[in-house]
Write a protein that holds these residues in place. Structure first.
Motif, PDB file in Angstrom:
ATOM      1  N   GLN A  44       0.816  -1.211   0.000  1.00  0.00           N
ATOM      2  CA  GLN A  44       0.000   0.000   0.000  1.00  0.00           C
ATOM      3  C   GLN A  44       0.857   1.271   0.000  1.00  0.00           C
ATOM      4  O   GLN A  44       0.695   2.122  -0.863  1.00  0.00           O
ATOM      5  CB  GLN A  44      -0.925  -0.004   1.225  1.00  0.00           C
ATOM      6  CG  GLN A  44      -1.897  -1.165   1.267  1.00  0.00           C
ATOM      7  CD  GLN A  44      -2.899  -1.123   0.136  1.00  0.00           C
ATOM      8  OE1 GLN A  44      -3.340  -0.063  -0.284  1.00  0.00           O
ATOM      9  NE2 GLN A  44      -3.269  -2.304  -0.380  1.00  0.00           N
ATOM     10  N   LEU A  45       1.760   1.377   1.006  1.00  0.00           N
ATOM     11  CA  LEU A  45       2.633   2.546   1.153  1.00  0.00           C
ATOM     12  C   LEU A  45       1.823   3.825   0.915  1.00  0.00           C
ATOM     13  O   LEU A  45       0.787   4.020   1.518  1.00  0.00           O
ATOM     14  CB  LEU A  45       3.827   2.438   0.217  1.00  0.00           C
ATOM     15  CG  LEU A  45       4.765   1.229   0.489  1.00  0.00           C
ATOM     16  CD1 LEU A  45       5.926   1.207  -0.490  1.00  0.00           C
ATOM     17  CD2 LEU A  45       5.260   1.224   1.920  1.00  0.00           C
ATOM     18  N   CYS A  46       2.289   4.678  -0.014  1.00  0.00           N
ATOM     19  CA  CYS A  46       1.554   5.915  -0.280  1.00  0.00           C
ATOM     20  C   CYS A  46       0.996   5.928  -1.705  1.00  0.00           C
ATOM     21  O   CYS A  46       0.794   6.986  -2.300  1.00  0.00           O
ATOM     22  CB  CYS A  46       2.463   7.136  -0.073  1.00  0.00           C
ATOM     23  SG  CYS A  46       1.614   8.550   0.714  1.00  0.00           S
ATOM     24  N   TYR A  47       0.721   4.725  -2.239  1.00  0.00           N
ATOM     25  CA  TYR A  47       0.198   4.655  -3.608  1.00  0.00           C
ATOM     26  C   TYR A  47      -1.173   5.305  -3.737  1.00  0.00           C
ATOM     27  O   TYR A  47      -1.576   5.701  -4.830  1.00  0.00           O
ATOM     28  CB  TYR A  47       0.125   3.199  -4.067  1.00  0.00           C
ATOM     29  CG  TYR A  47       1.468   2.520  -4.129  1.00  0.00           C
ATOM     30  CD1 TYR A  47       2.504   3.069  -4.870  1.00  0.00           C
ATOM     31  CD2 TYR A  47       1.703   1.331  -3.437  1.00  0.00           C
ATOM     32  CE1 TYR A  47       3.748   2.447  -4.924  1.00  0.00           C
ATOM     33  CE2 TYR A  47       2.951   0.703  -3.488  1.00  0.00           C
ATOM     34  CZ  TYR A  47       3.958   1.266  -4.231  1.00  0.00           C
ATOM     35  OH  TYR A  47       5.186   0.656  -4.278  1.00  0.00           O
ATOM     36  N   GLY A  48      -1.900   5.418  -2.636  1.00  0.00           N
ATOM     37  CA  GLY A  48      -3.198   6.082  -2.666  1.00  0.00           C
ATOM     38  C   GLY A  48      -3.127   7.557  -2.327  1.00  0.00           C
ATOM     39  O   GLY A  48      -4.166   8.212  -2.218  1.00  0.00           O
ATOM     40  N   CYS A  49      -1.917   8.085  -2.165  1.00  0.00           N
ATOM     41  CA  CYS A  49      -1.730   9.483  -1.779  1.00  0.00           C
ATOM     42  C   CYS A  49      -1.750  10.408  -2.993  1.00  0.00           C
ATOM     43  O   CYS A  49      -1.354  10.023  -4.097  1.00  0.00           O
ATOM     44  CB  CYS A  49      -0.401   9.674  -1.049  1.00  0.00           C
ATOM     45  SG  CYS A  49      -0.233   8.717   0.487  1.00  0.00           S
ATOM     46  N   GLY A  50      -2.169  11.650  -2.762  1.00  0.00           N
ATOM     47  CA  GLY A  50      -2.053  12.665  -3.806  1.00  0.00           C
ATOM     48  C   GLY A  50      -0.605  12.925  -4.149  1.00  0.00           C
ATOM     49  O   GLY A  50      -0.278  13.256  -5.295  1.00  0.00           O
ATOM     50  N   SER A  51       0.292  12.759  -3.152  1.00  0.00           N
ATOM     51  CA  SER A  51       1.718  12.980  -3.413  1.00  0.00           C
ATOM     52  C   SER A  51       2.269  11.954  -4.394  1.00  0.00           C
ATOM     53  O   SER A  51       3.209  12.238  -5.150  1.00  0.00           O
ATOM     54  CB  SER A  51       2.509  12.924  -2.099  1.00  0.00           C
ATOM     55  OG  SER A  51       2.437  11.630  -1.522  1.00  0.00           O
ATOM     56  N   CYS A  52       1.684  10.746  -4.413  1.00  0.00           N
ATOM     57  CA  CYS A  52       2.127   9.719  -5.360  1.00  0.00           C
ATOM     58  C   CYS A  52       1.712  10.100  -6.773  1.00  0.00           C
ATOM     59  O   CYS A  52       2.480   9.954  -7.722  1.00  0.00           O
ATOM     60  CB  CYS A  52       1.545   8.358  -4.971  1.00  0.00           C
ATOM     61  SG  CYS A  52       2.153   6.984  -5.985  1.00  0.00           S
ATOM     62  N   ARG A  53       0.494  10.607  -6.920  1.00  0.00           N
ATOM     63  CA  ARG A  53       0.047  11.070  -8.227  1.00  0.00           C
ATOM     64  C   ARG A  53       0.925  12.224  -8.716  1.00  0.00           C
ATOM     65  O   ARG A  53       1.306  12.290  -9.879  1.00  0.00           O
ATOM     66  CB  ARG A  53      -1.411  11.517  -8.151  1.00  0.00           C
ATOM     67  CG  ARG A  53      -2.377  10.415  -7.733  1.00  0.00           C
ATOM     68  CD  ARG A  53      -3.816  10.886  -7.826  1.00  0.00           C
ATOM     69  NE  ARG A  53      -4.749   9.857  -7.354  1.00  0.00           N
ATOM     70  CZ  ARG A  53      -6.029   9.807  -7.682  1.00  0.00           C
ATOM     71  NH1 ARG A  53      -6.532  10.717  -8.499  1.00  0.00           N
ATOM     72  NH2 ARG A  53      -6.811   8.855  -7.223  1.00  0.00           N
ATOM     73  N   ALA A  54       1.220  13.131  -7.786  1.00  0.00           N
ATOM     74  CA  ALA A  54       2.081  14.258  -8.143  1.00  0.00           C
ATOM     75  C   ALA A  54       3.492  13.776  -8.489  1.00  0.00           C
ATOM     76  O   ALA A  54       4.135  14.308  -9.401  1.00  0.00           O
ATOM     77  CB  ALA A  54       2.130  15.263  -6.986  1.00  0.00           C
ATOM     78  N   GLY A  55       3.972  12.759  -7.764  1.00  0.00           N
ATOM     79  CA  GLY A  55       5.291  12.205  -8.070  1.00  0.00           C
ATOM     80  C   GLY A  55       5.344  11.582  -9.451  1.00  0.00           C
ATOM     81  O   GLY A  55       6.344  11.679 -10.161  1.00  0.00           O
TER      82      GLY A  55
END
Length: 270
Positions: A208-219
């Motif tokens: 899972q980690l931060c794959y659901g984070c907005g920061s992941c999309r931004a990354g």
């Protein structure tokens, strides 16, 4: 061959050679972590390079065997490809101009926010129906696995690491959340996390980690921006070379037409 046809054949070979860096840049993009998970941007450059190679080969055949109609078709197709390449480059520079990265005090790497990227990237990639597929692709890649295998002796050593946009956005929680470092993909929950959706979306579950984070999309957008900017250097140089080749080919074709007219005149056909 007449001199003009010889020149046309040579410049067609040069154009054919120019297709190699275009195909190479496309393949490089297709295998990078950002682009490989986004079908929309993965193969267009490779396809354009292959078409350029085939058109250049047709131009060489037409010039070598004096097939003027084939050479004329080659020049029209080459003009269309050059215009398309310049349009693509202009579009890429426009949509990748905004940079969603921001510096974090005490960190060598940058972090990323969606609001800092162009609306087109957000609307057509991050907000597309394909995001769930893109997320699964990023999760299945070795981006975070590779980071977790790195040897960092202490938190400060990690904080000075040169993380890629995907590693920074997807493999760790945002710095503002206040998580405590254990290793690159394992963090201690703070007593009072910041009121940010990403702070609650983070999970120490390695799937899972931060794959659901907005920061992941931004990354992901930061990764795409970096990759396309690098590839554009090769594409700009190739586009300029193709433009010079095209001008030489047009001049040689015009001279060939004049030579053919003079030959027919001498033979009494005109």
């Amino acid at each position: 061959m007449a001199a003009s046809n010889t020149i046309t054949a040579l410049v067609s070979l040069v154009a054919l050679l120019c297709s190699i860096p275009v195909i190479g840049a496309g393949l490089w993009l297709a295998t990078k972590h950002g682009s490989e998970c986004v079908p929309l941007v993965r193969w267009p450059v490779v396809i354009m390079g292959i078409v350029l190679l085939l058109v250049s080969l047709a131009g060489f055949v037409g010039a070598y065997w004096r097939r003027q109609r084939l050479v004329a078709a080659y020049l029209l197709a080459m003009a269309a490809l050059i215009v398309l390449l310049f349009v693509l480059l202009t579009f890429v520079f426009v949509v990748t101009r905004p940079d969603g990265s921001y510096a974090v005090p005490g960190r060598a790497f940058k972090e990323y926010r969606l609001a800092g990227f162009s609306p087109w990237l957000r609307d057509h990639i991050i907000s597309s129906p394909h995001w769930s597929q893109i997320r699964r692709c990023v999760s299945a890649s070795n981006v975070c696995t590779k980071l977790s295998q790195e040897q960092y002796f202490n938190p400060d050593h990690f904080f000075q690491a040169d993380l890629s946009p995907l590693q920074s956005g997807c493999c760790k929680p945002p710095t503002a959340c206040g998580y405590g470092y254990v290793n690159p993909t394992l963090w201690i929950n703070p007593a009072s996390p910041a009121a940010d959706g990403d702070c609650y979306a983070w999970s120490n579950d390695q799937a899972q980690l931060c794959y659901g984070c907005g920061s992941c999309r931004a990354g992901l957008l930061g990764s795409l921006r970096s990759e396309w900017r690098k590839a554009s250097i090769v594409l700009v140089a190739t586009a300029v070379a193709l433009l010079c080749v095209y001008v030489a080919a047009c001049s040689a074709f015009r001279n060939a037409q004049t030579e053919d007219l003079h030959r027919r005149y001498k033979q009494g056909y005109v």
